[in-house]
Design a protein around this motif. Structure first.
Motif, short mmCIF file in Angstrom:
data_model
loop_
_atom_site.label_atom_id
_atom_site.label_comp_id
_atom_site.label_asym_id
_atom_site.label_seq_id
_atom_site.Cartn_x
_atom_site.Cartn_y
_atom_site.Cartn_z
N LEU A 53 0.85 -1.20 0.00
CA LEU A 53 -0.04 -0.12 -0.17
C LEU A 53 0.91 1.31 0.13
CD1 LEU A 53 -2.75 1.32 0.02
CD2 LEU A 53 -2.79 1.19 2.70
N LYS A 54 1.81 1.51 0.85
CA LYS A 54 2.79 2.30 0.72
C LYS A 54 3.46 2.50 -0.51
CE LYS A 54 6.99 4.17 3.09
NZ LYS A 54 7.93 3.94 4.12
N LEU B 28 0.78 4.22 -2.91
CA LEU B 28 0.71 5.36 -2.89
C LEU B 28 1.94 6.50 -3.27
CD1 LEU B 28 -1.32 5.42 0.77
CD2 LEU B 28 -2.17 5.56 -1.70
N GLU B 29 3.00 5.92 -2.97
CA GLU B 29 4.31 6.79 -3.11
C GLU B 29 4.57 6.74 -4.70
OE1 GLU B 29 7.46 5.10 -1.01
OE2 GLU B 29 6.92 6.07 0.78
N LYS C 89 1.27 8.48 -6.90
CA LYS C 89 1.11 9.92 -6.80
C LYS C 89 2.30 10.40 -7.87
CE LYS C 89 -0.27 10.68 -2.00
NZ LYS C 89 -0.04 11.15 -0.50
N GLY D 110 -7.44 1.29 -2.52
CA GLY D 110 -6.40 2.17 -2.96
C GLY D 110 -6.25 2.96 -3.94
N MET E 99 -8.01 6.42 -2.68
CA MET E 99 -6.98 6.83 -1.61
C MET E 99 -5.90 7.65 -2.77
SD MET E 99 -6.05 3.77 0.97
CE MET E 99 -5.04 5.14 2.05
N LEU E 100 -5.69 7.20 -3.82
CA LEU E 100 -4.63 7.66 -4.55
C LEU E 100 -5.49 9.06 -5.40
CD1 LEU E 100 -2.59 5.27 -6.79
CD2 LEU E 100 -1.75 7.21 -5.50
N SER F 175 -6.09 11.61 -2.82
CA SER F 175 -5.13 12.65 -2.13
C SER F 175 -4.30 13.34 -3.38
CB SER F 175 -3.84 11.41 -1.62
OG SER F 175 -3.69 10.64 -2.66
N SER F 176 -4.48 12.82 -4.50
CA SER F 176 -3.91 13.49 -5.54
C SER F 176 -4.74 14.67 -6.56
CB SER F 176 -3.24 12.81 -6.63
OG SER F 176 -2.29 11.85 -6.27
N VAL G 37 -12.36 9.66 0.60
CA VAL G 37 -12.13 8.37 0.11
C VAL G 37 -13.25 7.49 0.26
CG1 VAL G 37 -10.68 6.27 0.42
CG2 VAL G 37 -9.59 8.42 0.90
#
Length: 251
Positions: free
Chosen positions: A142-143, A146-147, A150, A179, A182-183, A186-187, A229
């Motif tokens: 998951l980390k 996201l990294e 983005k 996921g 979330m992406l 957040s973006s 989300v």
């Protein structure tokens, strides 16, 4: 129609047609992968994507010629003509991994790490900047999603995610991971749901292909600005499930 119901209609002719498909699929893939490994690194990403995915036009045309599998797309106008966005889609078959590279251009796809280890094919696939996850490490995956997600979106590259995580047989739903939402949230980019019924004609891990028309429906873009989300995820999955039912791939 479920996968088991479809497979019960297999005939010797369908076996031969599928055999012919693979007789063309594998040699062409091997030769083109070698060419991609030579030419691909010399090209900037967008040009590289266009070049490396030329073979996908062959895959889809050859499938239609050999096995009678056609495609009908509705809602294509919902895909933005510029800028980055997140696409989430159901996962039933190998078919969508081939066709979606023609529908969403360019793109970075989220996939399992093991695919990049396949000789020639996987090495060429790695040139397309996929996000290759180690599914045995859920928190780390998951980390990473996201990294790296983005970063791709910041570069203006649309992202394709199959939130069910793996192929799910027709008639079943599986679990939608968050996921993608979330992406997108957040973006602050749009999220677009895409539903299809490819599993009716190319069941997951099935050698036999069945003639018919794969229906692909692109849903309206979901504006993620100012939304949670959970809100974005619910809107997208409700649309996906209702559309999959209408397409006949979900009970």
């Amino acid at each position: 129609m479920t996968t088991s119901q479809t497979e019960s209609k297999a005939t010797p002719l369908l076996f031969l047609r599928s055999l012919l498909y693979y007789a063309g699929f594998y040699p062409v893939t091997m030769v083109f992968s070698i060419i991609c490994l030579i030419v691909g690194p010399l090209l900037p990403f967008r040009a590289r994507f266009k070049f490396l995915t030329l073979i996908n036009y062959f895959y889809i045309a050859w499938l239609r010629i050999c096995c009678g599998v056609k495609v009908k797309v509705t809602g294509r106008e919902h895909l933005p003509s510029a800028g980055s966005y997140v696409v989430i889609a159901n996962h039933q078959s190998e078919w969508e991994t081939l066709y979606f590279q023609l529908l969403i251009r360019p793109q970075a796809v989220v996939l399992k790490q093991e695919l990049l280890r396949i000789p020639l094919f996987g090495w060429a696939l790695a040139l397309l900047k996929p996000i290759a996850l180690d599914r045995s490490k859920r928190r780390g995956a998951l980390k990473q999603l996201l990294e790296q997600g983005k970063a791709r979106l910041a570069d203006g590259i649309p992202l394709l995610i199959f939130p069910q995580g793996t192929r799910v047989p027709t008639g079943e739903l599986g679990k939608w991971n968050k996921g993608g939402a979330m992406l997108a949230v957040s973006s602050e980019v749009p999220m677009i749901p895409v539903a299809h019924n490819a599993g009716l004609f190319w069941p997951g891990k099935s050698f036999i292909k069945y003639p018919g028309t794969v229906e692909v429906a692109v849903g309206p873009a979901i504006d993620t600005r100012g939304k949670s989300v959970e809100e974005v995820h619910e809107v997208a999955t409700v649309w996906l499930e209702s559309t999959m039912r209408a397409q006949g791939s979900l009970d």
